[in-house]
Design a protein around this motif. Structure first.
Motif, PDB file in Angstrom:
ATOM      1  N   LEU A 167      53.861 -23.115  61.754  1.00 49.91           N
ATOM      2  CA  LEU A 167      55.077 -24.044  61.444  1.00 49.91           C
ATOM      3  C   LEU A 167      54.633 -24.874  60.239  1.00 49.91           C
ATOM      4  N   LEU A 168      53.500 -24.353  59.599  1.00 48.58           N
ATOM      5  CA  LEU A 168      52.924 -24.971  58.429  1.00 48.58           C
ATOM      6  C   LEU A 168      53.686 -24.355  57.217  1.00 48.58           C
ATOM      7  N   THR A 169      53.846 -25.157  56.211  1.00 47.83           N
ATOM      8  CA  THR A 169      54.486 -24.798  54.898  1.00 47.83           C
ATOM      9  C   THR A 169      53.540 -24.128  54.006  1.00 47.83           C
ATOM     10  N   CYS A 170      53.583 -22.897  53.542  1.00 48.44           N
ATOM     11  CA  CYS A 170      52.531 -22.415  52.787  1.00 48.44           C
ATOM     12  C   CYS A 170      52.468 -22.969  51.457  1.00 48.44           C
ATOM     13  N   CYS A 171      53.497 -23.204  50.973  1.00 53.62           N
ATOM     14  CA  CYS A 171      53.770 -23.780  49.572  1.00 53.62           C
ATOM     15  C   CYS A 171      54.191 -24.996  49.623  1.00 53.62           C
ATOM     16  N   GLY A 172      53.511 -26.359  49.812  1.00 58.65           N
ATOM     17  CA  GLY A 172      53.929 -27.593  49.970  1.00 58.65           C
ATOM     18  C   GLY A 172      52.765 -28.425  50.156  1.00 58.65           C
ATOM     19  N   ALA A 173      52.974 -29.660  50.759  1.00 58.26           N
ATOM     20  CA  ALA A 173      52.069 -30.687  50.457  1.00 58.26           C
ATOM     21  C   ALA A 173      52.058 -31.746  51.695  1.00 58.26           C
ATOM     22  N   ASN A 175      59.818 -21.786  38.917  1.00 58.89           N
ATOM     23  CA  ASN A 175      58.400 -21.886  38.377  1.00 58.89           C
ATOM     24  C   ASN A 175      57.506 -21.232  39.504  1.00 58.89           C
ATOM     25  N   LEU A 176      56.282 -20.994  39.210  1.00 56.37           N
ATOM     26  CA  LEU A 176      55.318 -20.315  39.994  1.00 56.37           C
ATOM     27  C   LEU A 176      54.757 -21.213  40.937  1.00 56.37           C
ATOM     28  N   PRO A 177      54.720 -21.120  42.141  1.00 54.10           N
ATOM     29  CA  PRO A 177      54.176 -19.824  42.814  1.00 54.10           C
ATOM     30  C   PRO A 177      55.294 -19.115  43.346  1.00 54.10           C
ATOM     31  N   TYR A 178      56.505 -19.330  43.146  1.00 54.89           N
ATOM     32  CA  TYR A 178      57.840 -18.547  43.490  1.00 54.89           C
ATOM     33  C   TYR A 178      57.430 -17.176  42.488  1.00 54.89           C
ATOM     34  N   GLY A 179      57.719 -16.094  43.496  1.00 51.85           N
ATOM     35  CA  GLY A 179      57.600 -14.603  43.021  1.00 51.85           C
ATOM     36  C   GLY A 179      55.993 -14.102  42.863  1.00 51.85           C
ATOM     37  N   GLU A 180      55.202 -14.999  43.015  1.00 55.37           N
ATOM     38  CA  GLU A 180      53.731 -14.642  42.651  1.00 55.37           C
ATOM     39  C   GLU A 180      53.327 -13.450  43.396  1.00 55.37           C
ATOM     40  N   THR A 181      53.778 -13.026  44.807  1.00 61.76           N
ATOM     41  CA  THR A 181      53.066 -11.939  45.472  1.00 61.76           C
ATOM     42  C   THR A 181      53.448 -10.482  44.960  1.00 61.76           C
ATOM     43  N   PHE A 189      56.205  -9.869  42.458  1.00 63.10           N
ATOM     44  CA  PHE A 189      56.563  -9.973  40.984  1.00 63.10           C
ATOM     45  C   PHE A 189      55.690 -10.357  40.057  1.00 63.10           C
ATOM     46  N   GLY A 190      54.790 -11.249  40.361  1.00 69.05           N
ATOM     47  CA  GLY A 190      53.880 -11.731  39.666  1.00 69.05           C
ATOM     48  C   GLY A 190      54.466 -12.949  38.715  1.00 69.05           C
ATOM     49  N   HIS A 191      55.570 -13.381  38.913  1.00 68.31           N
ATOM     50  CA  HIS A 191      56.514 -14.246  38.135  1.00 68.31           C
ATOM     51  C   HIS A 191      57.622 -14.587  38.907  1.00 68.31           C
ATOM     52  N   PRO A 192      58.301 -15.811  38.623  1.00 68.17           N
ATOM     53  CA  PRO A 192      59.532 -16.311  39.293  1.00 68.17           C
ATOM     54  C   PRO A 192      60.615 -15.503  39.124  1.00 68.17           C
ATOM     55  N   THR A 193      61.454 -15.075  39.927  1.00 66.22           N
ATOM     56  CA  THR A 193      62.731 -14.156  39.846  1.00 66.22           C
ATOM     57  C   THR A 193      63.959 -14.873  40.113  1.00 66.22           C
ATOM     58  N   GLY A 194      63.830 -16.050  40.724  1.00 68.10           N
ATOM     59  CA  GLY A 194      65.067 -16.692  41.388  1.00 68.10           C
ATOM     60  C   GLY A 194      65.170 -16.622  42.901  1.00 68.10           C
ATOM     61  N   ARG A 195      64.313 -15.790  43.579  1.00 66.40           N
ATOM     62  CA  ARG A 195      64.163 -15.612  44.811  1.00 66.40           C
ATOM     63  C   ARG A 195      63.418 -16.955  45.612  1.00 66.40           C
ATOM     64  N   ALA A 196      63.730 -17.251  46.807  1.00 58.20           N
ATOM     65  CA  ALA A 196      63.328 -18.549  47.179  1.00 58.20           C
ATOM     66  C   ALA A 196      61.988 -18.052  48.304  1.00 58.20           C
ATOM     67  N   THR A 197      61.126 -17.390  47.469  1.00 62.23           N
ATOM     68  CA  THR A 197      60.202 -16.589  48.378  1.00 62.23           C
ATOM     69  C   THR A 197      58.850 -16.640  47.530  1.00 62.23           C
ATOM     70  N   ASP A 198      57.890 -16.090  48.210  1.00 68.87           N
ATOM     71  CA  ASP A 198      56.695 -15.473  47.200  1.00 68.87           C
ATOM     72  C   ASP A 198      56.885 -14.152  46.582  1.00 68.87           C
ATOM     73  N   GLY A 199      57.862 -13.309  47.217  1.00 60.58           N
ATOM     74  CA  GLY A 199      57.978 -12.048  46.803  1.00 60.58           C
ATOM     75  C   GLY A 199      59.247 -11.629  47.017  1.00 60.58           C
ATOM     76  N   ARG A 200      59.350 -10.544  47.909  1.00 59.66           N
ATOM     77  CA  ARG A 200      60.664  -9.912  48.013  1.00 59.66           C
ATOM     78  C   ARG A 200      61.587 -10.273  49.233  1.00 59.66           C
ATOM     79  N   LEU A 201      62.818 -10.126  49.230  1.00 58.50           N
ATOM     80  CA  LEU A 201      63.592 -10.514  50.428  1.00 58.50           C
ATOM     81  C   LEU A 201      63.959  -9.465  51.107  1.00 58.50           C
ATOM     82  N   VAL A 202      64.747  -9.812  52.443  1.00 58.17           N
ATOM     83  CA  VAL A 202      65.118  -8.962  53.271  1.00 58.17           C
ATOM     84  C   VAL A 202      66.084  -7.709  52.541  1.00 58.17           C
TER      85      VAL A 202
END
Length: 727
Positions: free
Chosen positions: A314-320, A60-66, A68-81
């Motif tokens: 230390l604040l989660t960007c995508c959280g609550a 689900n979004l917002p995974y991948g949003e930065t 790719f613009g869509h989720p790719t299975g990467r556990a982040t907002d965009g690219r990995l190392v």
């Protein structure tokens, strides 16, 4: 008083780097083969999910949003190392193994989000909660690799199938520890499993876990393997939320939990030991030790330096849930209504356990170019572009020990623990492993330079004239000043080394013509520290030693002689802060606190170094003006050593031991005894030299030399940098 057993080492060397970094050439790597967990998974878990794992939030979004613009299975907002490494090497993103119809000609990724090092069966047998509960461990990924190998090697040449592949092994371990901590086990209980987890990673590098027979990964043709450590678990919002403590002393100043970070440090210390063993066992394989731990701490210490918001590290960007961590186990990223922060590029933490694309980019840069990989990936990748092999060593790599018998019997440099960290045995280097120019040699893709006194050596790619303890001034002059020349009382000064060079020159220039040294890198120094040490240890005062600072003229003269011999590229190093050396601190100890600077160094001793370095800069400026077609590279020891003392944690050093000798005796404040030197029976090295600055009292650890080398290669401790010239 017994004289110290070894002297300051960093002296004079010649090395070729002719033809380095040809324009338009490509990297040596044609594919990437990756194993790992969420830090590397590019889609395997989400392809596995249906129908085994319905409702996976990674889809689900917002995974991948930065990016790719869509989720790719990467556990982040965009690219990995891994993605940034592929881009740097000119390769496509590495496709996941479970991608049906995927093209694996340029690599394949076996990493699965949540994958542990230990098997699902084993972890569940320990009554641990494993999420996701699937067979995706390192063992399982190696089995997949074994199955796919025939198709990967189809049409390739025999045993060299993977000779141009970059393998990335991990990280592994973080998910195992997370399973322990989230199953209500204590950090102490989790710590008991560290050796087993590290062993599985080490064996993964070496062995494919096939029942019949065991196959050694390296013998399958893997020549280049990246092995990352794990990140500081005590800095992860999920762990901070789960193990929250009301006691402030349980936290570091950056807000991380001390107990959980101890787990990561222990794991990483054992992993470094295993890598050292593997390097010794397989000297023809390049095992790259990469780091997550140090860069994450650097992000927390200096967020602004990396473009991060200092108030949200230390604040989660995508959280609550809001401060202090904005993490709620029941309102995770990917659930309806859970939004990402306004600007993920300024955030460090993405979803509570993983980092943002911005943070991964900075980690990747450290792996590609340093300082968070040993050796950096690009140094290996670009070494294929060298048309002529070379070696570097900014210090004696064996001359003194070859000179020693029978003139200098019982030289302690010949004994362990010298050399133990990298080589596994003494080599004549006055440290636990490699020296500055060993790292420079690796950066240029060149072999280490052989010592001049090594009989039968091939000097066609360079020669090292450095001798441990060599002064700038001659032995005759120093003894004529009634100075005690401690170790060694031999003719090894700069003048003597230049004479050796002159004698060897005809064989070095055979068939090379007038431009014999046009493509050679000369290293001049450092020189001066041994002169000052001899003066101070002859019971002269610092003020008396200052009289000798004009010895800088002998260094400038030496540089000029090399230019006149055809040298076009010369590195000239300054001296380090003498007042920060344990033997000097002990010998000149003062009861007056005003005599020390904030680092604990003696102000008077450091005046010597500052005076020499100021004069040296003036001489370099004059030489540059006189010889405008020669590149004189001014390098530094003084500033990086003060940086290590200012910010030890930034360089992975222990801030409580920066002035303690690692291999010594006597305990605090300096753990140095003139009569109990490193190399004597019963004198042992500290538990983890990689966290120490001082090695034997006079010399630094491999870890410190690596950081200095990075500063010479890429800046800021060289003007211009060596890599700028090499390119």
């Amino acid at each position: 008083m017994r004289p110290p057993h070894a002297a300051l080492l960093l002296l004079f060397i010649l090395a070729y780097f002719r033809g380095a970094y040809s324009n338009g050439s490509r990297s040596r790597f044609t594919s990437i083969i990756s194993f790992g967990d969420s830090f590397a998974d590019t889609g395997n878990l989400v392809m596995w999910a249906d129908p085994v794992l319905p409702g996976l939030l990674l889809k689900n979004l917002p995974y991948g949003e930065t990016f790719f613009g869509h989720p790719t299975g990467r556990a982040t907002d965009g690219r990995l190392v891994l993605d940034f490494i592929a881009e740097a090497l000119g390769l496509p993103f590495v496709p996941p193994y479970l991608d049906k119809g995927g093209n694996f000609s340029a690599g394949v990724n076996f990493a699965v989000a949540g994958a542990p090092a230990l098997t699902l069966q084993y972890l569940q047998g320990q009554n641990l909660t494993v999420n996701p509960p699937i067979n995706s461990s390192l063992y399982d990924q190696l089995v997949w690799f074994q199955k796919l190998k025939p198709s990967l090697c189809k049409g390739r040449q025999g045993t060299d199938c993977f000779g141009s592949s970059l393998f990335v092994m991990g990280e592994f371990g973080a998910n195992d520890y997370r399973s322990f901590l989230l199953s209500n086990r204590t950090v102490e209980q989790a710590t008991a499993y560290v050796p087993q987890i590290v062993d599985s990673v080490s064996q993964g590098v070496e062995v494919l876990y096939m029942l019949n027979p065991l196959r050694i990964l390296i013998r399958h043709g893997a020549k280049y393997i990246v092995v990352p450590d794990i990140f500081p678990l005590g800095c992860v919002p999920t762990v901070l939320t789960k193990l929250a403590s009301p006691n402030k002393v349980d936290y570091y100043r950056n807000g991380c939990l001390k107990s959980a970070n101890r787990l990561g440090r222990y794991h990483n210390s054992l992993l470094r030991q295993r890598i050292s063993v593997l390097r010794h066992k397989y000297p023809h394989a390049k095992i790259i030790a990469a780091e997550y731990y140090r860069p994450v701490l650097a992000f927390l210490d200096m967020p602004g330096h990396f473009g991060l918001n200092s108030s949200t590290t230390l604040l989660t960007c995508c959280g609550a849930g809001g401060p202090p961590y904005n993490y709620d186990f029941d309102s995770e990223c990917g659930r309806p209504g859970v939004m990402a922060c306004a600007d993920p590029s300024q955030a460090l933490q993405w979803d509570g356990f993983y980092l943002t694309e911005s943070a991964y980019w900075a980690v990747a840069d450290g792996w590609l170019h340093g300082p968070y990989a040993d050796p950096p990936i690009m140094h290996i990748a670009c070494s294929a572009l060298l048309s002529r092999s070379s070696g570097n060593s900014f210090a004696d790599t064996g001359n003194l020990v070859m000179w020693a018998d029978p003139i200098l019997p019982g030289l302690l440099l010949k004994n362990l623990p010298y050399g133990e960290t990298f080589f596994g045995h003494p080599t004549g280097r006055a440290t636990d492993g490699r020296l500055v120019l060993d790292f420079i040699a690796e950066a240029l893709g060149l072999p280490f330079v052989p010592p001049y006194l090594a009989k039968g050596s091939n000097f066609s790619a360079g020669v090292n004239f450095a001798v441990a303890g060599a002064p700038a001034l001659t032995l005759t002059y120093l003894q004529g000043q009634n100075l005690t020349v401690t170790i060694p009382p031999i003719n090894s000064s700069l003048h003597d080394q230049l004479e050796w060079f002159q004698k060897l020159k005809p064989s070095l220039c055979k068939e090379q013509g007038a431009d014999c040294f046009g493509g050679s890198l000369f290293i001049m120094g450092e020189f001066g520290s041994n002169d000052y040490r001899n003066i101070l240890m002859s019971n002269r005062t610092v003020e008396q030693a200052l009289i000798y600072v004009p010895l800088i003229d002998s260094i400038a003269t030496g540089v000029e002689k090399l230019i006149q011999q055809g040298a076009k590229y010369i590195v000239v190093a300054d001296v380090f802060p003498t007042g920060c050396i344990p033997p000097i601190l002990k010998m000149l100890a003062s009861p007056n606190k005003m005599d020390y600077d904030r680092h604990g160094c003696l102000k008077s001793g450091n005046r010597l170094g500052r005076s020499q370095n100021s004069l040296l800069r003036q001489r370099i400026k004059m030489l540059r003006h006189k010889y405008p077609h020669t590149k004189i590279i001014a390098t530094e020891y003084y500033r990086p050593i003060l940086a290590f003392l200012d910010m030890p944690g930034h360089f992975g050093l222990n801030n409580s031991t920066t002035l303690l000798t690692c291999c010594g005796a006597g305990g605090p404040p300096y753990n140095y005894d003139f009569n109990t030197g490193c190399g004597l029976p019963g004198v042992k090295a500290c538990t983890d030299p990689s966290q120490a600055l001082q090695w034997d009292g006079f010399h630094l650890t491999e870890s410190a030399y690596r950081a200095i080398a990075d500063g010479w290669l890429h800046g800021p401790y060289a003007d211009p940098t060596i890599m700028d010239i090499a390119r």
